[in-house]
Design a protein around this motif. Sequence first.
Motif, PDB file in Angstrom:
ATOM      1  N   LEU A 106     -24.205 -22.965 -10.093  1.00 49.99           N
ATOM      2  CA  LEU A 106     -22.816 -22.965  -9.624  1.00 49.99           C
ATOM      3  C   LEU A 106     -21.878 -22.430 -10.712  1.00 49.99           C
ATOM      4  N   ARG A 107     -22.102 -22.897 -11.922  1.00 49.14           N
ATOM      5  CA  ARG A 107     -21.240 -22.431 -13.025  1.00 49.14           C
ATOM      6  C   ARG A 107     -21.485 -20.946 -13.315  1.00 49.14           C
ATOM      7  N   ALA A 108     -22.752 -20.530 -13.238  1.00 49.82           N
ATOM      8  CA  ALA A 108     -23.073 -19.129 -13.528  1.00 49.82           C
ATOM      9  C   ALA A 108     -22.427 -18.190 -12.516  1.00 49.82           C
ATOM     10  N   ARG A 109     -22.288 -18.657 -11.269  1.00 50.81           N
ATOM     11  CA  ARG A 109     -21.677 -17.822 -10.222  1.00 50.81           C
ATOM     12  C   ARG A 109     -20.188 -18.090 -10.059  1.00 50.81           C
ATOM     13  N   LYS A 110     -19.659 -18.947 -10.976  1.00 46.79           N
ATOM     14  CA  LYS A 110     -18.238 -19.310 -10.918  1.00 46.79           C
ATOM     15  C   LYS A 110     -17.850 -19.912  -9.566  1.00 46.79           C
ATOM     16  N   LEU A 111     -18.752 -20.784  -9.077  1.00 48.69           N
ATOM     17  CA  LEU A 111     -18.507 -21.502  -7.828  1.00 48.69           C
ATOM     18  C   LEU A 111     -18.026 -22.909  -8.146  1.00 48.69           C
ATOM     19  N   PRO A 112     -17.369 -23.582  -7.193  1.00 51.82           N
ATOM     20  CA  PRO A 112     -16.927 -24.957  -7.432  1.00 51.82           C
ATOM     21  C   PRO A 112     -18.099 -25.871  -7.783  1.00 51.82           C
ATOM     22  N   VAL A 113     -17.921 -26.679  -8.803  1.00 52.35           N
ATOM     23  CA  VAL A 113     -18.980 -27.591  -9.248  1.00 52.35           C
ATOM     24  C   VAL A 113     -18.919 -28.865  -8.405  1.00 52.35           C
ATOM     25  N   ASP A 114     -20.078 -29.204  -7.779  1.00 52.76           N
ATOM     26  CA  ASP A 114     -20.128 -30.339  -6.854  1.00 52.76           C
ATOM     27  C   ASP A 114     -21.066 -31.404  -7.413  1.00 52.76           C
ATOM     28  N   HIS A 115     -20.533 -32.316  -8.227  1.00 52.87           N
ATOM     29  CA  HIS A 115     -21.350 -33.368  -8.838  1.00 52.87           C
ATOM     30  C   HIS A 115     -21.951 -34.289  -7.778  1.00 52.87           C
ATOM     31  N   ARG A 116     -21.189 -34.583  -6.725  1.00 55.09           N
ATOM     32  CA  ARG A 116     -21.680 -35.503  -5.692  1.00 55.09           C
ATOM     33  C   ARG A 116     -22.926 -34.927  -5.009  1.00 55.09           C
ATOM     34  N   TRP A 117     -22.918 -33.621  -4.721  1.00 56.95           N
ATOM     35  CA  TRP A 117     -24.074 -32.979  -4.082  1.00 56.95           C
ATOM     36  C   TRP A 117     -25.280 -32.999  -5.016  1.00 56.95           C
ATOM     37  N   ALA A 118     -25.055 -32.747  -6.305  1.00 57.06           N
ATOM     38  CA  ALA A 118     -26.150 -32.782  -7.272  1.00 57.06           C
ATOM     39  C   ALA A 118     -26.776 -34.166  -7.340  1.00 57.06           C
ATOM     40  N   GLU A 119     -25.942 -35.204  -7.362  1.00 54.29           N
ATOM     41  CA  GLU A 119     -26.458 -36.581  -7.386  1.00 54.29           C
ATOM     42  C   GLU A 119     -27.209 -36.902  -6.098  1.00 54.29           C
ATOM     43  N   GLU A 120     -26.698 -36.406  -4.974  1.00 54.20           N
ATOM     44  CA  GLU A 120     -27.380 -36.638  -3.697  1.00 54.20           C
ATOM     45  C   GLU A 120     -28.757 -35.985  -3.676  1.00 54.20           C
ATOM     46  N   LEU A 121     -28.851 -34.768  -4.200  1.00 55.98           N
ATOM     47  CA  LEU A 121     -30.136 -34.089  -4.272  1.00 55.98           C
ATOM     48  C   LEU A 121     -31.122 -34.877  -5.135  1.00 55.98           C
ATOM     49  N   LEU A 122     -30.655 -35.363  -6.276  1.00 61.17           N
ATOM     50  CA  LEU A 122     -31.518 -36.169  -7.144  1.00 61.17           C
ATOM     51  C   LEU A 122     -32.015 -37.416  -6.424  1.00 61.17           C
ATOM     52  N   ASP A 123     -31.119 -38.054  -5.684  1.00 56.26           N
ATOM     53  CA  ASP A 123     -31.498 -39.251  -4.943  1.00 56.26           C
ATOM     54  C   ASP A 123     -32.572 -38.931  -3.904  1.00 56.26           C
ATOM     55  N   ARG A 124     -32.453 -37.774  -3.258  1.00 60.82           N
ATOM     56  CA  ARG A 124     -33.414 -37.411  -2.208  1.00 60.82           C
ATOM     57  C   ARG A 124     -34.802 -37.106  -2.764  1.00 60.82           C
ATOM     58  N   VAL A 125     -34.888 -36.756  -4.045  1.00 62.01           N
ATOM     59  CA  VAL A 125     -36.214 -36.500  -4.629  1.00 62.01           C
ATOM     60  C   VAL A 125     -36.646 -37.651  -5.539  1.00 62.01           C
ATOM     61  N   GLY A 126     -36.032 -38.810  -5.360  1.00 61.83           N
ATOM     62  CA  GLY A 126     -36.461 -39.997  -6.083  1.00 61.83           C
ATOM     63  C   GLY A 126     -36.088 -40.041  -7.544  1.00 61.83           C
ATOM     64  N   LEU A 127     -35.026 -39.322  -7.938  1.00 65.33           N
ATOM     65  CA  LEU A 127     -34.614 -39.293  -9.345  1.00 65.33           C
ATOM     66  C   LEU A 127     -33.189 -39.820  -9.533  1.00 65.33           C
ATOM     67  N   ALA A 128     -32.762 -40.697  -8.657  1.00 62.83           N
ATOM     68  CA  ALA A 128     -31.438 -41.299  -8.817  1.00 62.83           C
ATOM     69  C   ALA A 128     -31.367 -42.003 -10.171  1.00 62.83           C
ATOM     70  N   GLY A 129     -30.256 -41.795 -10.883  1.00 56.16           N
ATOM     71  CA  GLY A 129     -30.079 -42.414 -12.193  1.00 56.16           C
ATOM     72  C   GLY A 129     -30.650 -41.617 -13.348  1.00 56.16           C
ATOM     73  N   HIS A 130     -31.283 -40.459 -13.059  1.00 57.80           N
ATOM     74  CA  HIS A 130     -31.877 -39.638 -14.111  1.00 57.80           C
ATOM     75  C   HIS A 130     -30.961 -38.490 -14.556  1.00 57.80           C
ATOM     76  N   GLY A 131     -29.739 -38.448 -14.037  1.00 57.15           N
ATOM     77  CA  GLY A 131     -28.882 -37.290 -14.244  1.00 57.15           C
ATOM     78  C   GLY A 131     -28.540 -36.989 -15.685  1.00 57.15           C
ATOM     79  N   ARG A 132     -28.485 -38.006 -16.554  1.00 54.91           N
ATOM     80  CA  ARG A 132     -28.094 -37.776 -17.937  1.00 54.91           C
ATOM     81  C   ARG A 132     -29.281 -37.714 -18.897  1.00 54.91           C
ATOM     82  N   ARG A 133     -30.472 -37.658 -18.350  1.00 56.49           N
ATOM     83  CA  ARG A 133     -31.648 -37.518 -19.197  1.00 56.49           C
ATOM     84  C   ARG A 133     -31.888 -36.046 -19.517  1.00 56.49           C
TER      85      ARG A 133
END
Length: 353
Positions: A106-133
């Motif tokens: 998103l940043r490379a394409r200068k698109l709006p950064v969507d933290h909520r969507w990124a967290e949702e994706l992590l949750d869907r693949v069983g990695l909720a809470g791993h975002g700052r690792r």
Amino acid sequence: MTALRIRGLQADYGGQPVLRDIQFDLEPGDYACLLGRSGSGKSTLLAAIAGFVHPHAGQISIDGETVCDPTQSIERPPHQRGLGMVFQEANLWPHLDVIDNILFPLRARKLPVDHRWAEELLDRVGLAGHGRRKPATLSGGQRQRVAICRALAARPRLVLLDEPLSAVDGPTREELRSYLQTLFGETRTTALHVTHDPSEAFALGRHVAVLEQGRIVQWSTPATVYREPSSEIVAGLTGSFRSVPVNVDLIEENDLARFAFDGRAWHAPSHHSLRSGPARLLLRPESVRIHAREGAWRVHKRRFEAGLFHVEVEHPNGDRIQGTSPHDLSQDAVSIDLVSEHCWLLPADNHPA
């Protein structure tokens, strides 16, 4: 609107044809697998769709937009094709944490950064809470899950996956298959997945394309590709089989063919091009039942797997076929029955030299 349309695609490498007249359509939300042996052109086709390889003929359209057409001098660069990509290795930025790796496209394409969507994706693949690792603290399977999230972060028109499970071990591979099925199904993201593993293609693909020497030799559902292969080459790429010569004396409705085998008459489904006369009978292990009663066949070898004995038997005429039995066959001479609906007939000239 078709998510991906390819027509007459051809590409050479060093003067040798690598892709030959490739054409197919991929519908929105479809998950298709490209199956083929090494050197068949799978990765080259994916690279051509992505814009890393430049075909000398044919057209590629994504969501109705032509992104490649040499005759019109159209060749959109990769970053303008609206694609997500997943490779064999996760290739995460080691200095960025998980969330920032996912948000990088998103940043490379200068698109709006969507933290909520990124967290949702992590949750869907069983990695909720791993975002700052950091990636170095994750297992190989976890890093690949992050790479899948990264590919989906910008909500791409199409995701290309190049052998994404080949670098992980068996149990992790099964786990990743499940995540891919769930994640792409829930987000209705269109995907094209390259693999050399038929079990992977059949487990994930709603449609499977079999590539051989740069050509798509069959495109259908997994069940059709397995049960009704267009050739013995396709049959060999999709599982264990044996073929024996038979003579077809009648073609009935719905391409049901009557033929003689092992001294008896049988009926089995057949390829639409089959005619009366010589044919090849394709037999998967589930096509044949081996019995302890005395018969003309002799046990050549056997193994126990998944609750059944898998037996290879040989006829005095030299034919060898594989089948299954619930019993450990102690005697040498046995008999067989065919499971007609699991048999398949091809024209005799289909047999590789």
